[in-house]
Design an enzyme around this catalytic site. Structure first.
Site, short mmCIF file in Angstrom:
data_model
loop_
_atom_site.label_atom_id
_atom_site.label_comp_id
_atom_site.label_asym_id
_atom_site.label_seq_id
_atom_site.Cartn_x
_atom_site.Cartn_y
_atom_site.Cartn_z
N ASN A 1 -16.68 56.48 39.04
CA ASN A 1 -17.51 55.76 38.18
C ASN A 1 -17.71 54.23 38.45
O ASN A 1 -16.45 53.42 38.36
CB ASN A 1 -17.45 56.12 36.73
CG ASN A 1 -18.39 55.79 36.04
OD1 ASN A 1 -19.65 56.21 36.15
ND2 ASN A 1 -18.26 55.02 34.88
N GLU B 1 -14.28 51.88 37.74
CA GLU B 1 -14.44 50.62 38.04
C GLU B 1 -13.29 49.99 38.83
O GLU B 1 -12.76 49.07 38.66
CB GLU B 1 -14.61 49.60 36.80
CG GLU B 1 -15.76 49.98 36.04
CD GLU B 1 -16.15 49.49 34.76
OE1 GLU B 1 -15.56 48.37 34.47
OE2 GLU B 1 -16.92 50.03 33.81
N GLU C 1 -24.17 55.70 32.73
CA GLU C 1 -24.18 54.95 31.34
C GLU C 1 -25.39 54.13 31.13
O GLU C 1 -25.32 53.11 30.85
CB GLU C 1 -22.92 54.03 31.48
CG GLU C 1 -21.61 54.78 31.72
CD GLU C 1 -20.39 53.86 31.59
OE1 GLU C 1 -20.56 52.75 31.45
OE2 GLU C 1 -19.51 54.12 32.15
N HIS D 1 -26.11 49.93 33.81
CA HIS D 1 -26.24 48.89 32.77
C HIS D 1 -27.22 47.86 33.14
O HIS D 1 -26.67 47.11 33.87
CB HIS D 1 -24.94 48.34 32.16
CG HIS D 1 -23.93 49.39 31.54
ND1 HIS D 1 -24.41 50.12 30.50
CD2 HIS D 1 -22.97 50.07 31.99
CE1 HIS D 1 -23.18 50.92 30.15
NE2 HIS D 1 -22.21 50.53 31.12
N ASP E 1 -28.31 51.82 30.02
CA ASP E 1 -29.14 51.35 29.06
C ASP E 1 -29.92 50.14 29.70
O ASP E 1 -29.45 49.72 30.84
CB ASP E 1 -28.03 50.61 27.87
CG ASP E 1 -26.88 50.21 28.49
OD1 ASP E 1 -25.85 50.55 27.87
OD2 ASP E 1 -26.80 49.42 29.51
O1 G3I Z 1 -11.58 51.14 17.33
C1 G3I Z 1 -11.28 49.64 16.99
C2 G3I Z 1 -11.18 49.30 15.66
O2 G3I Z 1 -10.30 49.99 15.07
C3 G3I Z 1 -10.98 47.81 15.47
O3 G3I Z 1 -11.17 47.36 14.35
C4 G3I Z 1 -12.07 47.20 16.50
C5 G3I Z 1 -12.26 45.47 16.24
O4 G3I Z 1 -11.24 45.24 17.36
O5 G3I Z 1 -12.20 47.44 17.81
C6 G3I Z 1 -12.21 48.80 17.84
O6 G3I Z 1 -12.17 49.26 19.33
C7 G3I Z 1 -13.35 48.94 19.91
C8 G3I Z 1 -13.95 50.28 20.75
O7 G3I Z 1 -14.95 49.67 21.57
C9 G3I Z 1 -14.44 50.99 19.71
O8 G3I Z 1 -15.55 50.60 19.00
C10 G3I Z 1 -12.71 48.02 20.93
O9 G3I Z 1 -12.18 46.79 20.75
C11 G3I Z 1 -13.83 47.58 22.11
O10 G3I Z 1 -13.40 47.06 23.31
C12 G3I Z 1 -14.19 48.97 22.72
O11 G3I Z 1 -15.62 48.61 23.58
C13 G3I Z 1 -15.94 49.65 24.48
C14 G3I Z 1 -15.70 49.17 25.66
O12 G3I Z 1 -16.14 50.22 26.81
C15 G3I Z 1 -14.16 48.79 26.21
O13 G3I Z 1 -13.62 49.93 26.05
C16 G3I Z 1 -17.33 50.02 24.19
O14 G3I Z 1 -17.62 50.77 22.90
C17 G3I Z 1 -17.80 50.85 25.34
O15 G3I Z 1 -19.28 51.12 24.97
C18 G3I Z 1 -17.55 50.52 26.59
O16 G3I Z 1 -18.02 51.47 27.50
C19 G3I Z 1 -17.68 51.06 28.84
C20 G3I Z 1 -17.25 52.36 29.70
O17 G3I Z 1 -16.21 53.05 29.03
C21 G3I Z 1 -17.04 52.12 31.10
N1 G3I Z 1 -18.33 51.51 31.74
C22 G3I Z 1 -18.56 50.08 31.16
C23 G3I Z 1 -18.94 50.26 29.58
C24 G3I Z 1 -19.42 49.20 28.93
O18 G3I Z 1 -18.25 48.12 28.78
#
Ligand code: G3I
Length: 388
Positions: free
Chosen positions: A239, A198, A305, A275, A307
């Protein structure tokens, strides 16, 4: 037993129940047999749907082991030489249906968060590879390819110490060290990497994030060069989202990767995230055109990715699930026709674990429901991969 094209859905459901089946050739023949069909010459009785007037045809053909095992997305993809994957979170391995379906249905795995910078390198000089190792080991055990994700992405999950207080040289060093450490650790075990995620802005040029602001646009090429040096055999992808069909951002992604190639940067492919909403998604014909122009540059293309949200639709749930099935089918059917298209990865496979719920609100965007049962979308994907 013979199934006809007319009751194909029943056949596919039967197939999904673990039946062994032989998907016919382009003639659209299907045969479902409860008995394992080994690699041998079998007399296969089919009804031809292409010429209803034609009586039952007896077709004798040698059935390869692969053809006789089209009982999952993975088997169907293997039969076409495609990769079918999913985002994977090792923290869910404790829940038996998760690893069972993961190994049965997919030959390609991408870490959803296990390789994020903030997960693997929270403190400077401190590395935690536990989740990433668990994913790569699972993939090794189940003969799955891995796409590492993401090496360089400054929108989310950067560790606190990677911030704008770093000088350009410090940030450049941190980026190089992350890439060399992570790619080097999995050298020969990770098939491909999302090297930069991105980087293109939604409206104009490159996104003005930490890396662009500190290092200039050259950070993209630098990241690819470090990754190639760390594992010369890994396929290196750019990506992005919102660039799947045709339009401004898609053109900017195309121009970026074309320029990288022109400068001799080791880039091998583009991930189109996909997405989308069932209410508003890219025209499959435009996706095909986009894949074709990227492939003409010599690049491989994957849906990285996928969905399909259905919360924006107003129909009944059964109707929304039917629309979702059609969207999955039509997009993937368009992609698998294209030379250079190598893989489709879903961003998770069960509605029990999707980022969509926390980012867009409760939804059912994936192929299996919260109880790990295949949804209509699953059958739409299977039919698309089978070439229906
Ligand atoms: O692991 C912590 C946990 O310890 C904490 O309690 C909780 C509450 O703050 O956060 C948890 O981390 C979260 C993580 O997902 C694991 O669940 C982050 O806050 C949250 O921001 C993170 O979101 C991910 C997001 O990318 C941002 O990195 C999503 O799961 C993930 O599906 C999403 O995937 C991205 C791809 O990497 C790139 N393309 C877009 C896609 C969707 O945004």
């Amino acid at each position: 037993m013979v199934s006809s094209k007319v009751d194909r859905r029943a056949f596919l459901k039967y197939l999904g129940a673990g039946a062994i089946a032989v998907a016919g050739t382009a003639a659209g023949y299907y045969v479902a047999s409860k008995q394992p069909v080994c690699a041998s010459t079998e007399t296969v009785v089919v009804t031809s749907q292409l010429a209803p007037s034609v009586a039952i045809q007896t077709l004798t053909r040698t059935i390869t082991e692969t053809e006789s095992r089209l009982a999952s997305l993975r088997d169907a993809a293997d039969a076409r030489g495609l990769l079918v994957g999913t985002a994977v979170e090792p923290n869910y391995f404790y829940d038996p249906p998760y690893p069972t379906i993961l190994a049965r249905e997919f030959n390609f795995a991408t870490p959803e968060n296990a390789m994020q910078w903030g997960t693997s390198n929270l403190s400077e000089g401190q590395w935690d590879f536990a989740r990433a190792d668990a994913l790569v080991e699972f993939a090794d055990r189940h003969d799955m390819k891995v796409k590492g994700h993401p090496l360089v992405w400054d929108k989310f999950q950067l560790p606190g110490w990677v911030n704008s207080d770093l000088s350009a040289d410090e940030l450049r060093h941190a980026m190089q060290e992350r890439i060399q450490t992570l790619v080097g650790r999995y050298k020969g075990r990770v098939y491909a990497w999302d090297v930069v995620n991105e980087a293109v802005d939604d409206h104009n040029g490159l996104r003005k994030g930490l890396f662009f602001n500190k290092l200039g646009e050259g950070y993209v090429a630098e990241a690819f060069r470090h990754a190639h040096e760390a594992d010369p055999d890994a396929l290196l992808f750019y990506n992005d989202y919102g660039a799947e069909g045709l339009g401004g951002k898609s053109d900017r992604v195309y121009q970026l990767v074309k320029k990288l190639l022109g400068n001799g940067v080791p880039i091998h492919g583009v991930g189109l995230q996909m997405h989308v909403s069932a209410k508003d998604y890219p025209d499959p014909r435009e996706i095909s055109t986009n894949i074709r122009r990227l492939a003409a540059l010599g690049l491989k293309v994957n849906i990285s990715e996928m969905d399909v949200r259905i919360r924006d639709l107003t129909d009944s749930l059964p109707k929304r699930l039917e629309v979702q099935q059609q969207v999955y089918h039509d997009i993937i059917a368009a992609c698998v026709q294209e030379e250079g298209f190598i893989a489709v990865t879903f961003w998770g496979f069960t509605d029990a674990h999707s980022w969509i719920d926390s980012w867009f609100g409760a939804d059912d965007p994936l192929l299996f429901d919260e109880n790990y049962k295949p949804k209509p979308a699953y059958w739409g994907v299977l039919e698309a991969i089978l070439g229906e």
